[in-house]
Design a protein around this motif. Structure first.
Motif, PDB file in Angstrom:
ATOM      1  N   GLN A   5      48.220  32.384   2.837  1.00 36.51           N
ATOM      2  CA  GLN A   5      47.165  33.014   2.001  1.00 36.51           C
ATOM      3  C   GLN A   5      45.802  32.110   2.286  1.00 36.51           C
ATOM      4  OE1 GLN A   5      48.862  31.293  -1.553  1.00 36.51           O
ATOM      5  NE2 GLN A   5      50.255  32.841  -1.954  1.00 36.51           N
ATOM      6  N   LEU A   6      45.862  31.052   2.998  1.00 36.26           N
ATOM      7  CA  LEU A   6      44.376  30.672   3.339  1.00 36.26           C
ATOM      8  C   LEU A   6      43.853  31.327   4.492  1.00 36.26           C
ATOM      9  CD1 LEU A   6      45.263  26.706   3.033  1.00 36.26           C
ATOM     10  CD2 LEU A   6      43.936  28.194   1.501  1.00 36.26           C
ATOM     11  N   ALA A   7      44.679  31.630   5.485  1.00 32.95           N
ATOM     12  CA  ALA A   7      44.339  32.540   6.451  1.00 32.95           C
ATOM     13  C   ALA A   7      43.780  33.831   6.165  1.00 32.95           C
ATOM     14  CB  ALA A   7      45.597  32.761   7.513  1.00 32.95           C
ATOM     15  N   LYS A   8      44.503  34.694   5.069  1.00 31.63           N
ATOM     16  CA  LYS A   8      43.917  35.803   4.877  1.00 31.63           C
ATOM     17  C   LYS A   8      42.537  35.693   4.091  1.00 31.63           C
ATOM     18  CE  LYS A   8      48.617  37.696   3.942  1.00 31.63           C
ATOM     19  NZ  LYS A   8      49.543  38.169   2.813  1.00 31.63           N
ATOM     20  N   GLY A   9      42.550  34.573   3.301  1.00 32.18           N
ATOM     21  CA  GLY A   9      41.171  34.455   2.428  1.00 32.18           C
ATOM     22  C   GLY A   9      40.079  34.108   3.717  1.00 32.18           C
ATOM     23  N   ARG A  10      40.458  33.246   4.767  1.00 32.58           N
ATOM     24  CA  ARG A  10      39.409  33.286   5.889  1.00 32.58           C
ATOM     25  C   ARG A  10      39.045  34.354   6.691  1.00 32.58           C
ATOM     26  NH1 ARG A  10      42.483  28.466   6.625  1.00 32.58           N
ATOM     27  NH2 ARG A  10      43.529  29.562   8.423  1.00 32.58           N
ATOM     28  N   MET A  11      40.293  35.446   6.721  1.00 33.61           N
ATOM     29  CA  MET A  11      40.038  36.618   7.237  1.00 33.61           C
ATOM     30  C   MET A  11      38.953  37.505   6.417  1.00 33.61           C
ATOM     31  SD  MET A  11      43.194  39.184   8.425  1.00 33.61           S
ATOM     32  CE  MET A  11      43.418  39.468   6.810  1.00 33.61           C
ATOM     33  N   ILE A  12      39.283  37.363   5.158  1.00 36.41           N
ATOM     34  CA  ILE A  12      38.464  38.469   4.245  1.00 36.41           C
ATOM     35  C   ILE A  12      36.909  37.835   4.281  1.00 36.41           C
ATOM     36  CG2 ILE A  12      38.063  39.021   1.709  1.00 36.41           C
ATOM     37  CD1 ILE A  12      40.551  40.396   3.374  1.00 36.41           C
ATOM     38  N   LYS A  13      36.671  36.803   4.413  1.00 41.73           N
ATOM     39  CA  LYS A  13      35.300  36.301   4.473  1.00 41.73           C
ATOM     40  C   LYS A  13      34.572  36.871   5.784  1.00 41.73           C
ATOM     41  CE  LYS A  13      36.033  31.949   1.549  1.00 41.73           C
ATOM     42  NZ  LYS A  13      36.098  30.634   1.608  1.00 41.73           N
ATOM     43  N   GLU A  14      35.427  37.259   6.701  1.00 39.94           N
ATOM     44  CA  GLU A  14      34.792  37.496   8.038  1.00 39.94           C
ATOM     45  C   GLU A  14      34.217  39.068   7.769  1.00 39.94           C
ATOM     46  OE1 GLU A  14      33.851  35.721  10.811  1.00 39.94           O
ATOM     47  OE2 GLU A  14      34.651  34.049   9.396  1.00 39.94           O
ATOM     48  N   VAL A  15      34.687  39.739   6.773  1.00 36.77           N
ATOM     49  CA  VAL A  15      34.577  41.288   6.859  1.00 36.77           C
ATOM     50  C   VAL A  15      32.987  41.667   6.648  1.00 36.77           C
ATOM     51  CG1 VAL A  15      34.916  43.395   5.488  1.00 36.77           C
ATOM     52  CG2 VAL A  15      37.024  41.768   5.807  1.00 36.77           C
ATOM     53  N   PRO A  16      32.178  40.994   6.056  1.00 35.94           N
ATOM     54  CA  PRO A  16      30.885  41.269   5.944  1.00 35.94           C
ATOM     55  C   PRO A  16      30.237  41.220   7.242  1.00 35.94           C
ATOM     56  CG  PRO A  16      31.397  39.755   4.044  1.00 35.94           C
ATOM     57  CD  PRO A  16      32.464  39.945   5.019  1.00 35.94           C
TER      58      PRO A  16
END
Length: 349
Positions: free
Chosen positions: A241-252
């Motif tokens: 879950q933490l990895a996914k959260g960090r991943m989503i933050k990189e999308v912008p």
């Protein structure tokens, strides 16, 4: 614990723990047999020289005056003591190497600690009636029988030589008897090593039998040292879950998001000025993760391109945080080139 329930081999942790406490499979008979054989062979090889050196001292001592005794002592130190010291060093090395060969280097003082259970008479009776005690009784009886029978055969073969040695001069007769004695001990030592090797095999088998574990003990040890499977599963889930959260933050920061159209999404960044040699995967996902990637991309104005086959291939073969494989360079380059062209056209009106 009943012996029948101990069906599992000891785990590496249990073996390491027992080793630290000094519990290892070893045969003291093997150490004693090797020491006997090595010393006997050494005496057989250097015995005549040692014998004549001692003989010369005994012959010379009565003829020397008191003032000449230091000369006799110096002769003893120079001629005899090297043999004795060599035999002592050889014996010590044999004992050390015999132990190292059986179980390696183990240094612990735990076996010397006082334990009250050693005074328990019930445990003492159990030890007397144990399989190990019966094996020791059988082994020692068989060993004595074999060694006595070997001595009988040897004396029967060499009896005439012993009788003839009586007719020889005393010093030669003694040397001859010593040679026969050492030869007998070499034969006995060889037989003892063979029997001690069998004893070592039994010791190792018995050691493995005694340290076996129950299935419950294995499970408890796994939980204690490897972690409870439920706890570990929860930790892995949280890390994902933490990895996914960090991943989503990189999308912008992405240059483009390639989709299929909502089931798969892969966010790519290509910034040559920032050191990118090839497009880098910032995020990827399927299902709900893909929808989140697309929603964030729309929110921050990241271009979204629908390429079904390319999106599936990138999701399968490209890893987050790494450059895309070379076989995708051309397809991705065409998309990025089109996006850059659209941006320049919009900028110039």
């Amino acid at each position: 614990m009943p012996e029948e329930s101990r069906t599992e081999r000891a785990t590496p942790y249990r073996r390491r723990k027992l080793r630290e406490e000094g519990h290892v499979a070893k045969s003291t008979d093997l150490v004693a047999s090797l020491s006997l054989l090595v010393i006997t062979v050494s005496l057989y090889l250097v015995g005549p020289q040692l014998y004549y050196s001692l003989l010369s001292i005994f012959y010379t001592a009565p003829t020397l005056s008191v003032t000449e005794h230091p000369t006799l002592l110096r002769f003893f130190v120079e001629k005899v003591s090297p043999y004795i010291l060599s035999l002592m060093v050889l014996s010590t090395l044999t004992v050390i190497l015999a132990h190292l060969g059986q179980f390696g280097v183990v240094f612990t003082l735990k076996p010397l600690r006082f334990r009250w259970e050693r005074l328990n008479p019930v445990e003492g009776i159990k030890r007397l009636l144990s399989l190990t005690t019966l094996f020791e009784l059988f082994k020692n009886t068989l060993k004595i029988g074999i060694l006595l029978f070997t001595v009988y055969l040897f004396l029967r073969t060499e009896i005439y030589r012993l009788m003839e040695s009586v007719l020889l001069p005393l010093h030669i007769s003694i040397l001859d008897v010593m040679g026969l004695t050492l030869k007998l001990f070499i034969i006995l030592g060889t037989l003892a090593i063979i029997m001690a090797s069998l004893d070592l095999l039994y010791r190792r088998w018995d050691y493995e039998r005694k340290i076996r574990m129950t299935k419950q003990e294995v499970k408890e040890e796994y939980k204690q040292h490897e972690g409870n499977p439920m706890v570990k599963g929860a930790i892995r889930k949280r890390m994902r879950q933490l990895a996914k959260g960090r991943m989503i933050k990189e999308v912008p920061k992405a240059t483009v998001v390639i989709t299929n159209p909502t089931h798969v999404a892969v966010a790519l960044r290509y910034d040559p000025s920032g050191g990118d040699r090839a497009p880098v995967v910032l995020a990827k996902g399927v299902g709900q993760i893909a929808e989140r990637i697309i929603n964030v991309a729309r929110e921050y104005g990241v271009p979204i391109v629908r390429k079904e086959e390319l999106a599936r291939s990138l999701y399968r073969w490209a890893e987050v945080g790494e450059e895309i494989p070379p076989r995708f360079y051309r397809a991705v380059a065409e998309i990025i080139a089109f996006i850059l062209w659209e941006r320049r056209r919009a900028y110039h009106g």
